[in-house]
Design an enzyme around this catalytic site. Structure first.
Site, PDB file in Angstrom:
ATOM      1  CB  THR A 103       2.312  10.193  -5.326  1.00  0.00           C
ATOM      2  OG1 THR A 103       2.897   9.361  -4.298  1.00  0.00           O
ATOM      3  CG2 THR A 103       1.086   9.498  -5.898  1.00  0.00           C
ATOM      4  CB  VAL A 128       8.910   2.352  -0.378  1.00  0.00           C
ATOM      5  CG1 VAL A 128       9.608   3.457   0.426  1.00  0.00           C
ATOM      6  CG2 VAL A 128       7.834   1.677   0.470  1.00  0.00           C
ATOM      7  CE  LYS A 129       9.036   8.816  -6.411  1.00  0.00           C
ATOM      8  NZ  LYS A 129       8.312   9.957  -7.056  1.00  0.00           N
ATOM      9  CB  CYS A 130      14.488   5.323  -1.191  1.00  0.00           C
ATOM     10  SG  CYS A 130      13.645   4.383   0.093  1.00  0.00           S
ATOM     11  CB  ALA A 158       3.835   6.207  -1.358  1.00  0.00           C
TER      12      ALA A 158
END
Length: 222
Positions: free
Chosen positions: A27, A82-84, A56
């Protein structure tokens, strides 16, 4: 190659998950915003549908804020990744969060040097955006091949998550390149199964079966 759906739409996720071959979900803030629910509530609903990695994304741009946001996202569900973004601040956050045992998907990767930095920072996944590179007349799949080779050379545990896949050809090329994961919109996912000869063949088999049954029935009635 694992299949991820690049959507936050619950109906699409339910339909895709019903096939039994969806391994995860990606997402982003844009996709989440379209659904009109608080992010935590919506992510929990996604996690209830798909039992796999759910990416996310943070929306902060400074590392300290990314770290706080990443910690909050990781507490929502055990499957949250976790998307960075691949920026200096994103790399700092990735190093800190990954050192704390939080899995990171480094996103917005458009070059092999960026992918190398992502792996060095401890990211679990690296997302090269194939379609967006194609848009600017740069072969996006060449980047996937380069990253796969680099990671193999040094046995980096980081998985190549081919993103921005816009067609069945993209999916097949990503698989041929050795990408660990391909993430795609629901429409691309459903198009993978379609082939006109499959439909023609099935119709022919059914017609033959029906014809044979009628002939058997006619003989029995005599």
């Amino acid at each position: 190659m694992k299949f991820f759906l690049d959507t936050a739409n619950l109906d699409e996720l339910k339909k895709g998950a019903s096939w039994g071959i969806v391994d995860g979900v990606t997402t982003n803030p844009t996709l989440i915003a379209k659904e009109g629910r608080p992010i935590e509530e919506h992510l929990r609903m996604i996690c209830d549908i798909v039992d796999g990695d759910i990416s996310a994304e943070v929306v902060s741009t400074e590392s300290a804020a990314m770290i706080r946001e990443g910690l909050e996202l990781s507490r929502i569900h055990k499957n949250i990744v976790v998307k960075c973004p691949c920026t200096v601040e994103g790399l700092k956050a990735t190093k800190t969060l990954s050192s704390a045992g939080i899995r990171i998907n480094m996103t917005l990767v458009f070059s092999a040097p960026q992918a190398l930095l992502a792996a060095k920072a401890g990211a679990s996944f690296c997302s090269p955006f194939v379609g967006r590179l194609d848009d600017i007349a740069t072969p996006g799949m060449d980047l996937v091949r380069d990253i796969v080779q680099i990671y193999r050379n040094y046995s980096f545990p980081c998985e190549v998550l081919a993103a921005s896949l816009r067609s069945p050809i993209h999916v097949v090329e990503a698989a041929k390149a050795g990408a660990h994961i391909g993430t795609m919109p629901y429409a691309v996912f459903t198009s993978l199964v379609k082939h006109p000869l499959t439909a023609i063949g099935l119709n022919k088999f059914l017609e033959d079966w029906e014809k044979a049954n009628k002939e058997v029935g006619a003989k029995t009635a005599r």
